[in-house]
Write a protein that holds these residues in place. Sequence first.
Motif, PDB file in Angstrom:
ATOM      1  N   GLY A   1       6.695  61.622  75.248  1.00  8.90           N
ATOM      2  CA  GLY A   1       7.332  60.220  75.574  1.00  8.90           C
ATOM      3  C   GLY A   1       6.177  59.648  76.620  1.00  8.90           C
ATOM      4  N   SER A   2       6.567  58.380  76.950  1.00  9.16           N
ATOM      5  CA  SER A   2       5.463  57.973  77.794  1.00  9.16           C
ATOM      6  C   SER A   2       5.522  58.680  79.182  1.00  9.16           C
ATOM      7  CB  SER A   2       5.987  56.315  78.228  1.00  9.16           C
ATOM      8  OG  SER A   2       5.955  55.454  77.204  1.00  9.16           O
ATOM      9  N   ASN A   3       4.182  59.168  79.336  1.00 11.34           N
ATOM     10  CA  ASN A   3       3.526  59.914  80.409  1.00 11.34           C
ATOM     11  C   ASN A   3       3.962  61.243  80.279  1.00 11.34           C
ATOM     12  OD1 ASN A   3       2.065  59.177  82.835  1.00 11.34           O
ATOM     13  ND2 ASN A   3       3.886  59.748  84.046  1.00 11.34           N
ATOM     14  N   TRP A   4       4.369  61.612  79.159  1.00 13.84           N
ATOM     15  CA  TRP A   4       4.901  63.264  78.735  1.00 13.84           C
ATOM     16  C   TRP A   4       4.296  63.687  77.684  1.00 13.84           C
ATOM     17  CZ3 TRP A   4       7.493  65.829  82.711  1.00 13.84           C
ATOM     18  CH2 TRP A   4       8.246  65.116  83.706  1.00 13.84           C
ATOM     19  N   ILE A   5       3.666  64.783  77.610  1.00 15.85           N
ATOM     20  CA  ILE A   5       3.322  65.625  76.329  1.00 15.85           C
ATOM     21  C   ILE A   5       3.317  66.991  76.719  1.00 15.85           C
ATOM     22  CG2 ILE A   5       1.415  63.850  75.669  1.00 15.85           C
ATOM     23  CD1 ILE A   5      -0.848  65.552  76.841  1.00 15.85           C
ATOM     24  N   ALA A   6       3.728  67.717  75.486  1.00 13.44           N
ATOM     25  CA  ALA A   6       3.945  69.041  75.567  1.00 13.44           C
ATOM     26  C   ALA A   6       3.172  70.004  74.475  1.00 13.44           C
ATOM     27  CB  ALA A   6       5.436  69.506  75.436  1.00 13.44           C
ATOM     28  N   PHE A   7       2.853  71.176  75.052  1.00 15.16           N
ATOM     29  CA  PHE A   7       2.235  72.041  73.874  1.00 15.16           C
ATOM     30  C   PHE A   7       3.036  73.378  73.999  1.00 15.16           C
ATOM     31  CE2 PHE A   7      -0.504  69.067  75.643  1.00 15.16           C
ATOM     32  CZ  PHE A   7      -1.438  68.678  74.488  1.00 15.16           C
ATOM     33  N   GLU A   8       3.000  73.934  72.591  1.00 21.30           N
ATOM     34  CA  GLU A   8       3.145  75.605  72.319  1.00 21.30           C
ATOM     35  C   GLU A   8       1.989  76.148  72.849  1.00 21.30           C
ATOM     36  OE1 GLU A   8       4.578  78.780  69.211  1.00 21.30           O
ATOM     37  OE2 GLU A   8       4.492  76.628  68.841  1.00 21.30           O
ATOM     38  N   LEU A   9       1.874  77.260  73.594  1.00 22.90           N
ATOM     39  CA  LEU A   9       0.821  78.200  73.660  1.00 22.90           C
ATOM     40  C   LEU A   9       0.949  79.289  72.857  1.00 22.90           C
ATOM     41  CD1 LEU A   9      -1.584  78.711  75.295  1.00 22.90           C
ATOM     42  CD2 LEU A   9      -0.115  80.205  76.779  1.00 22.90           C
ATOM     43  N   THR A  10       0.354  79.393  71.558  1.00 21.23           N
ATOM     44  CA  THR A  10       0.446  80.594  70.857  1.00 21.23           C
ATOM     45  C   THR A  10      -0.093  81.835  71.352  1.00 21.23           C
ATOM     46  OG1 THR A  10      -2.202  80.306  70.005  1.00 21.23           O
ATOM     47  CG2 THR A  10      -0.472  78.639  69.070  1.00 21.23           C
ATOM     48  N   GLY A  11       0.287  82.834  70.399  1.00 19.48           N
ATOM     49  CA  GLY A  11       0.029  84.232  70.879  1.00 19.48           C
ATOM     50  C   GLY A  11      -1.325  84.514  71.131  1.00 19.48           C
ATOM     51  N   ASP A  12      -2.428  83.651  70.584  1.00 26.18           N
ATOM     52  CA  ASP A  12      -3.904  83.882  70.948  1.00 26.18           C
ATOM     53  C   ASP A  12      -4.092  82.945  71.975  1.00 26.18           C
ATOM     54  OD1 ASP A  12      -3.676  81.849  69.284  1.00 26.18           O
ATOM     55  OD2 ASP A  12      -5.306  82.417  67.942  1.00 26.18           O
ATOM     56  N   ASN A  13      -3.358  82.335  72.642  1.00 29.64           N
ATOM     57  CA  ASN A  13      -3.577  81.360  73.696  1.00 29.64           C
ATOM     58  C   ASN A  13      -4.445  79.942  73.506  1.00 29.64           C
ATOM     59  OD1 ASN A  13      -2.475  83.203  75.839  1.00 29.64           O
ATOM     60  ND2 ASN A  13      -4.561  84.293  75.700  1.00 29.64           N
ATOM     61  N   ARG A  14      -3.945  79.554  72.381  1.00 32.13           N
ATOM     62  CA  ARG A  14      -4.508  78.211  71.732  1.00 32.13           C
ATOM     63  C   ARG A  14      -3.102  77.246  72.009  1.00 32.13           C
ATOM     64  NH1 ARG A  14      -7.852  79.495  66.748  1.00 32.13           N
ATOM     65  NH2 ARG A  14      -9.131  77.398  67.054  1.00 32.13           N
ATOM     66  N   MET A  15      -3.591  76.088  72.210  1.00 29.97           N
ATOM     67  CA  MET A  15      -2.938  75.080  72.542  1.00 29.97           C
ATOM     68  C   MET A  15      -2.276  74.388  71.005  1.00 29.97           C
ATOM     69  SD  MET A  15      -2.548  75.073  75.745  1.00 29.97           S
ATOM     70  CE  MET A  15      -2.216  73.692  76.755  1.00 29.97           C
ATOM     71  N   ARG A  16      -0.693  74.389  70.739  1.00 31.52           N
ATOM     72  CA  ARG A  16      -0.318  73.475  69.658  1.00 31.52           C
ATOM     73  C   ARG A  16       0.262  72.192  70.109  1.00 31.52           C
ATOM     74  NH1 ARG A  16       0.613  74.074  64.616  1.00 31.52           N
ATOM     75  NH2 ARG A  16      -0.270  76.433  64.532  1.00 31.52           N
ATOM     76  N   PHE A  17       0.059  71.197  70.031  1.00 31.67           N
ATOM     77  CA  PHE A  17       0.655  69.927  70.428  1.00 31.67           C
ATOM     78  C   PHE A  17       2.065  69.921  69.720  1.00 31.67           C
ATOM     79  CE2 PHE A  17       0.924  65.290  69.919  1.00 31.67           C
ATOM     80  CZ  PHE A  17       1.371  65.090  71.204  1.00 31.67           C
ATOM     81  N   LEU A  18       3.129  69.756  70.440  1.00 29.56           N
ATOM     82  CA  LEU A  18       4.507  69.520  69.796  1.00 29.56           C
ATOM     83  C   LEU A  18       4.960  68.160  69.422  1.00 29.56           C
ATOM     84  CD1 LEU A  18       6.228  72.064  72.390  1.00 29.56           C
ATOM     85  CD2 LEU A  18       5.490  72.390  69.919  1.00 29.56           C
ATOM     86  N   GLY A  19       3.751  67.123  69.640  1.00 31.36           N
ATOM     87  CA  GLY A  19       4.109  65.858  69.155  1.00 31.36           C
ATOM     88  C   GLY A  19       3.553  65.597  67.840  1.00 31.36           C
TER      89      GLY A  19
END
Length: 241
Positions: free
Chosen positions: A79-97
């Motif tokens: 949303g405005s001013n908020w972003i989220a990621f899933e941290l994968t098993g190999d510690n990489r960032m997956r954007f949830l948007g």
Amino acid sequence: MFHQTDVRTLLPGMLPFPTDVFVDDQPWLAAHLLPLLSIDLGVLRPELAGTVATMLCPIEPYEGCIGDETTEHHNAFTGSNWIAFELTGDNRMRFLGNAGYFIGDQVDDTDAVEHIAEMRESYAKAHAYFQAHGRLASYSRYGDGEPGEQAYLDTLGGQISGGNWTETAEIPPAFEISLDPSMYDRDRPEDAENVRITRDGKPFFAVAEVAGYNWCAAGADAIVMLYEPDSRTVLFSYDWT
């Protein structure tokens, strides 16, 4: 509880300017987000040793809050001013948007285009300074053009802090937030919880905060980074003091 401020010495498991941060099927993230510092969360919670999340600085916005201009692409995690990621098993960032959440180079504003270029250039200069000197220095647009040495983080660990980021924009639907109305009361216990944020009832904890301009030409006064271990969710919001 681990809590440190003005972090100018790298702790074990910290790596500035990390590479291979984003998942392979979202390569476009590198056009919108600058990886500042990878942090082994074991420094905060021993049971999370080996879980490494990355502090990210958005290149946009030039004005307002990130996501303000792309509301049609918001979802349960952004949303405005908020972003989220899933941290994968190999510690990489997956954007949830959605990819459309970011404006990027499609922005139709001369000042914003210059801002994007300045953010990238200043980040590259800071990276080169670190490689040469082993310390962080910012090429802030508010300075004299010379590098000014900065803290890697303003805060590491501790309680989730209060601030206008908690009320600037509504938190995305996947999360819940509650604020202690007495958080600014001088008589409150020091260990009292100011802000509680959850996903499916599971609480986030504070990872770190840093001003975007510690690393880049500009940015938020505080990039707020939170983590929820069960879902491996990394949540960011931004304080504009």
